[in-house]
Scaffold this motif. Structure first.
Motif, mmCIF file in Angstrom:
data_model
loop_
_atom_site.group_PDB
_atom_site.id
_atom_site.type_symbol
_atom_site.label_atom_id
_atom_site.label_comp_id
_atom_site.label_asym_id
_atom_site.label_seq_id
_atom_site.Cartn_x
_atom_site.Cartn_y
_atom_site.Cartn_z
ATOM 1 N N VAL A 243 51.092 -6.539 -39.441
ATOM 2 C CA VAL A 243 50.014 -5.971 -38.621
ATOM 3 C C VAL A 243 49.645 -7.015 -37.579
ATOM 4 C CG1 VAL A 243 47.603 -5.266 -38.570
ATOM 5 C CG2 VAL A 243 49.082 -4.459 -40.391
ATOM 6 N N LEU A 244 49.655 -6.605 -36.312
ATOM 7 C CA LEU A 244 49.294 -7.531 -35.250
ATOM 8 C C LEU A 244 47.987 -7.070 -34.609
ATOM 9 C CD1 LEU A 244 50.141 -10.100 -33.855
ATOM 10 C CD2 LEU A 244 51.523 -8.765 -32.282
ATOM 11 N N VAL A 245 46.979 -7.911 -34.733
ATOM 12 C CA VAL A 245 45.683 -7.590 -34.124
ATOM 13 C C VAL A 245 45.747 -7.996 -32.666
ATOM 14 C CG1 VAL A 245 43.204 -8.037 -34.219
ATOM 15 C CG2 VAL A 245 44.553 -8.047 -36.332
ATOM 16 N N VAL A 246 45.289 -7.113 -31.784
ATOM 17 C CA VAL A 246 45.212 -7.461 -30.363
ATOM 18 C C VAL A 246 43.729 -7.460 -29.985
ATOM 19 C CG1 VAL A 246 46.019 -6.955 -28.031
ATOM 20 C CG2 VAL A 246 47.390 -6.258 -29.999
ATOM 21 N N ALA A 247 43.248 -8.593 -29.493
ATOM 22 C CA ALA A 247 41.832 -8.695 -29.136
ATOM 23 C C ALA A 247 41.661 -9.778 -28.094
ATOM 24 C CB ALA A 247 40.996 -9.009 -30.372
ATOM 25 N N GLU A 291 59.447 -0.998 -35.215
ATOM 26 C CA GLU A 291 59.040 0.103 -36.070
ATOM 27 C C GLU A 291 58.153 -0.311 -37.254
ATOM 28 O OE1 GLU A 291 61.483 3.692 -37.937
ATOM 29 O OE2 GLU A 291 62.194 2.928 -36.018
ATOM 30 N N ASN A 292 58.529 -1.437 -37.899
ATOM 31 C CA ASN A 292 57.728 -1.793 -39.069
ATOM 32 C C ASN A 292 56.608 -2.800 -38.776
ATOM 33 O OD1 ASN A 292 59.551 -3.704 -38.569
ATOM 34 N ND2 ASN A 292 60.716 -3.447 -40.459
ATOM 35 N N ARG A 293 56.152 -2.800 -37.513
ATOM 36 C CA ARG A 293 54.960 -3.598 -37.197
ATOM 37 C C ARG A 293 53.924 -2.644 -36.601
ATOM 38 N NH1 ARG A 293 56.532 -8.185 -33.741
ATOM 39 N NH2 ARG A 293 56.542 -9.507 -35.587
ATOM 40 N N ARG A 294 52.734 -2.705 -37.094
ATOM 41 C CA ARG A 294 51.721 -1.870 -36.458
ATOM 42 C C ARG A 294 50.688 -2.742 -35.771
ATOM 43 N NH1 ARG A 294 50.064 1.426 -41.708
ATOM 44 N NH2 ARG A 294 52.050 2.288 -41.106
ATOM 45 N N PHE A 295 50.065 -2.175 -34.736
ATOM 46 C CA PHE A 295 49.098 -2.920 -33.924
ATOM 47 C C PHE A 295 47.706 -2.351 -34.152
ATOM 48 C CE2 PHE A 295 51.807 -5.455 -31.101
ATOM 49 C CZ PHE A 295 53.049 -4.916 -31.414
ATOM 50 N N ILE A 296 46.737 -3.221 -34.211
ATOM 51 C CA ILE A 296 45.342 -2.735 -34.213
ATOM 52 C C ILE A 296 44.560 -3.510 -33.150
ATOM 53 C CG2 ILE A 296 44.837 -4.192 -36.248
ATOM 54 C CD1 ILE A 296 42.581 -2.097 -36.873
ATOM 55 N N THR A 297 43.976 -2.760 -32.249
ATOM 56 C CA THR A 297 43.194 -3.366 -31.174
ATOM 57 C C THR A 297 41.728 -3.411 -31.597
ATOM 58 O OG1 THR A 297 44.737 -2.424 -29.613
ATOM 59 C CG2 THR A 297 42.693 -3.241 -28.713
ATOM 60 N N ILE A 298 41.156 -4.601 -31.497
ATOM 61 C CA ILE A 298 39.756 -4.779 -31.894
ATOM 62 C C ILE A 298 38.955 -5.107 -30.635
ATOM 63 C CG2 ILE A 298 38.178 -6.141 -33.335
ATOM 64 C CD1 ILE A 298 40.113 -4.931 -35.188
ATOM 65 N N GLU A 299 37.981 -4.276 -30.324
ATOM 66 C CA GLU A 299 37.188 -4.517 -29.111
ATOM 67 C C GLU A 299 35.725 -4.208 -29.370
ATOM 68 O OE1 GLU A 299 39.018 -2.865 -25.346
ATOM 69 O OE2 GLU A 299 40.292 -1.933 -26.831
ATOM 70 N N MET A 300 34.853 -4.854 -28.593
ATOM 71 C CA MET A 300 33.431 -4.535 -28.672
ATOM 72 C C MET A 300 33.096 -3.487 -27.607
ATOM 73 S SD MET A 300 31.751 -8.105 -29.763
ATOM 74 C CE MET A 300 30.487 -8.072 -28.549
ATOM 75 N N ASN A 301 33.785 -2.369 -27.706
ATOM 76 C CA ASN A 301 33.523 -1.227 -26.837
ATOM 77 C C ASN A 301 34.121 -0.005 -27.534
ATOM 78 O OD1 ASN A 301 36.357 -1.129 -26.275
ATOM 79 N ND2 ASN A 301 36.062 -2.702 -24.711
ATOM 80 N N GLY A 303 36.817 1.538 -26.872
ATOM 81 C CA GLY A 303 38.269 1.658 -26.739
ATOM 82 C C GLY A 303 38.711 1.616 -25.295
ATOM 83 N N GLN A 304 38.923 0.409 -24.765
ATOM 84 C CA GLN A 304 39.340 0.288 -23.368
ATOM 85 C C GLN A 304 40.686 -0.425 -23.262
ATOM 86 O OE1 GLN A 304 36.199 -0.932 -20.682
ATOM 87 N NE2 GLN A 304 34.706 0.391 -21.631
ATOM 88 N N MET A 305 40.761 -1.675 -23.777
ATOM 89 C CA MET A 305 42.033 -2.396 -23.690
ATOM 90 C C MET A 305 43.130 -1.675 -24.484
ATOM 91 S SD MET A 305 42.935 -6.355 -24.543
ATOM 92 C CE MET A 305 42.857 -6.145 -26.309
ATOM 93 N N VAL A 306 42.715 -0.911 -25.502
ATOM 94 C CA VAL A 306 43.694 -0.206 -26.331
ATOM 95 C C VAL A 306 44.618 0.666 -25.478
ATOM 96 C CG1 VAL A 306 42.130 1.720 -26.860
ATOM 97 C CG2 VAL A 306 43.984 1.173 -28.427
#
Lengths: 356, 314
Positions: A243-247, A291-301, A303-306
């Motif tokens: 799991v790769l967090v994008v923030a 395929e076997n990596r999922r991304f989760i975007t964490i933002e204080m809004n 959902g914009q950068m997602v």
């Protein structure tokens, strides 16, 4: 020093000698600091009568060749956007600091990341881009502010420091590295009196047939160059992550605590943190999509950068989102829980791929 | 012009029977002048009032989360546009009245600070006055951006210490004198412009009543002490207002259809030092090297008072 004061001092060190501002919480420390520090450094501090006046003063100072800066918080940046569009159109270098707060409207005064779209997708009218830096600690506030002035001059383009009320009000140690001026092209376009030389002109009005289109294409080439050369990002435990967090910014700072805790517990979790929001590190993200990596975007809004993350991933991996709008701040525990949920996330069980 | 209705005389007994339309529970600091201004204005009106505020202490503190201190319809939109907002509301009212959907006589009043009036709001204020909306614009002038942490405004007096005109070894506080907004508004040639002070409550309320009876745009500038920003005692609001009037720093006058009338002349004009001394924001002016500022301050006040007396009706 508070985060806001770090930006102000870094600007002075980087040779900023003109600052125009207007009161708005939570960025007041910047004008307050500048009000005494700028005269001390031999520069000009002006408290304008409105945000509109402040940004246009910056326009004037930049046209005269001075390193100029203004700062505000979300509603104030909205007022400044007309001026920012003119700066971009006239290709004037300036640094604009947005210490974001909750919106829309008057919102509140706590930190937020809801101005991502405004900063990255333009904000004002016309096809223009700002170079956008998103610091996540005070060290970066210092370094990126200095870099912002250099890049503004290099590209003749306004640069935005997109930070927020939390980092702006934060106090933590940093190394005040001295400013080293890089090789920069000479400012052979400034308006400094045309005695003994050809007159120059700075404007953003192009009425001739096809003239504006040409102008726009030149601007677009400049933005393309930024996309090639200016991308900055930092990865933490990216390689083997499932799991790769994008923030970015403050959200990345909180997410980093969660990622470290999860790593300690044996979960294969990583963090990808864009430092430049425009240009967005899309190539780098896209290379990580599998395929076997999922991304989760964490933002204080909400959902914009997602949206940019999804564009970069282009369907190759699942992209999830967790965010809190309106100036609410999440805790590392909360983010940790959401990341863990995303590990067990079953696409066919959920209606949408957003978890909110 | 329509004949002005004669109003019943204000008495304390009469006022004590009226309902308080700006209630307790607001979060303004103790000793703040702004709620006193609001209460006096609302007490003075015999008509229902619709109010509007621009962003500022009063706005923030009177509508915390779900609560409101206002017992009247009240609207806020942004910082620079209270006059425009109320102009919109008043225009709508006029249309509804024309269509007989509203038959009540309603008065439109704004309560804005000096930042939202002297600085960022001046454009929309000037526009609304020129278009001639039937409204009373009230500025509670506390002489700085108090809500965001005491930054200087164009209403801040000469020499005052604020967070963006800080006193240091070189700069002695604010180096410019304040904008004379009341005169600027009078120059709009609107039917009624007045300056008032909460220390002279009867004068203030009479002016409000007069203003509300006049059709068209009206402007009132009311001094509103702020103990946080003025660095004064919390129980000094009325005292400082009175000193401002007695030193002629804040002369009480009205401009009705161009004719200036001074509504209160102090028996004995006090030196400006009396007004400056109790305020911490002027503390540094009493250092020997800053004596010239007090001198200039006194000269400015004297000149303005002289000019006012010369221009006023006898």
């Amino acid at each position: 020093m508070k985060g806001n004061e770090v930006i102000a001092e870094a600007a002075i060190q980087a040779g900023c000698r003109f600052y125009a501002g207007y009161p708005i919480t939570p960025q007041n420390e910047i004008p307050e600091y500048m009000s005494w520090r700028m005269p001390e450094a031999g520069g000009v501090f002006i408290q304008a009568e409105s945000e509109l006046a402040a940004i246009n003063m910056v326009y004037g100072a930049a046209a005269a060749g001075t390193r100029a800066m203004t700062s505000s918080s979300s509603p104030g940046i909205s007022l400044k956007t007309e001026g920012i569009s003119y700066l971009a159109g006239a290709e004037l270098p300036a640094v604009i600091v947005n210490v974001q707060r909750g919106g829309p409207g008057l919102g509140n005064i706590s930190g937020s990341q809801a101005d991502y779209f405004q900063a990255v997708k333009g904000g004002g009218h016309g096809d223009y881009k700002l170079l956008v830096y998103a610091p996540f600690n005070l060290q970066e506030m210092w370094d990126l502010t200095m870099l912002a002035f250099d890049k503004a001059d290099e590209y003749r383009n306004p640069v935005m420091i997109l930070t927020d009320g939390v980092i702006g009000q934060m106090i933590e140690p940093l190394y005040p590295t001295p400013y080293v001026r890089p090789e920069l092209p000479e400012k052979d376009w400034i308006l400094d009196g045309c005695k003994n030389r050809e007159p120059r002109m700075i404007k953003s009005l192009y009425m001739g047939e096809g003239e504006l289109e040409m102008r726009n294409l030149i601007l677009q080439r400049k933005y393309e160059k930024m996309r090639e050369k200016e991308v900055k990002f930092v990865g933490y435990h990216v390689e083997d992550s499932e799991v790769l967090v994008v923030a970015f910014g403050i959200a990345a700072r909180i997410a980093l605590s969660s990622v470290r805790r999860l790593r300690r517990d044996g979960f294969k979790v990583g963090l990808f943190r864009p430092v430049t929001l425009f240009p967005f590190p899309e190539k780098e993200l896209s290379m990580l999509a599998e395929e076997n990596r999922r991304f989760i975007t964490i933002e204080m809004n909400a959902g914009q950068m997602v949206e940019d993350v999804k564009l970069a991933i282009n369907g190759k991996s699942k992209v999830l989102f967790y965010g809190r709008p309106g100036g609410s701040i999440f805790t590392p525990e909360e983010v940790q829980e959401k990341i863990q949920q995303s590990l067990n996330y079953q696409p066919h069980l959920a209606k949408t791929n957003l978890i909110l | 012009m329509a004949p002005v209705r004669t109003l019943p005389v204000l008495t304390l007994k009469e006022l004590s029977k009226k309902e308080d339309l700006f209630t307790h529970g607001h979060r303004l600091c103790s000793g703040c002048g702004a709620p006193i201004v609001v209460k006096m204005v609302l007490f003075a009106s015999d008509h229902p009032v619709v109010a509007c505020s621009s962003t500022g202490c009063l706005e923030v503190s009177s509508c915390i989360s779900q609560h409101t201190a206002w017992k009247i319809p009240w609207i806020h939109s942004a910082f620079e546009n209270a006059a425009a907002t109320v102009a919109g509301v008043e225009s709508m009212y006029r249309v509804l009245k024309k269509k007989h959907r509203i038959n009540k006589e309603i008065k439109f009043v704004t309560f804005c600070g000096d930042g939202g009036t002297y600085d960022i709001g001046l454009q929309s204020l000037s526009g609304a006055m020129e278009r001639g909306h039937d409204m009373l614009y009230i500025c509670y002038d506390n002489g700085a951006y108090m809500n965001t942490g005491i930054q200087r405004s164009s209403a801040t007096p000469l020499g005052a210490d604020t967070t963006t005109s800080p006193v240091g070894s070189v700069i002695p506080g604010k180096t410019q004198q304040r904008k004379n907004l009341t005169r600027i508004m009078a120059a709009h040639d609107i039917p009624y412009v007045a300056q008032a002070s909460i220390s002279h409550w009867l004068d203030l309320m009479k002016k409000v009543r007069k203003a509300l009876e006049i059709k068209g745009p009206k402007f009132m500038n009311i001094l509103s002490p702020c103990n946080r920003g003025w660095r004064s005692r919390t129980d000094d609001a009325i005292l400082l207002s009175r000193l401002a009037v007695d030193t002629c720093y804040w002369p009480l006058y009205e401009v009705e259809n161009g004719a200036i009338r001074i509504t209160f002349k102090p028996k004995e004009k006090k030196p400006i030092v009396d007004f400056l001394k109790p305020q911490g924001r002027f503390k540094h002016l009493f250092r020997p090297e800053n004596e010239w500022i007090i001198k200039k301050f006194q000269e400015d006040v004297d000149r303005e008072w002289e000019r006012l007396q010369k221009e006023a009706l006898p």
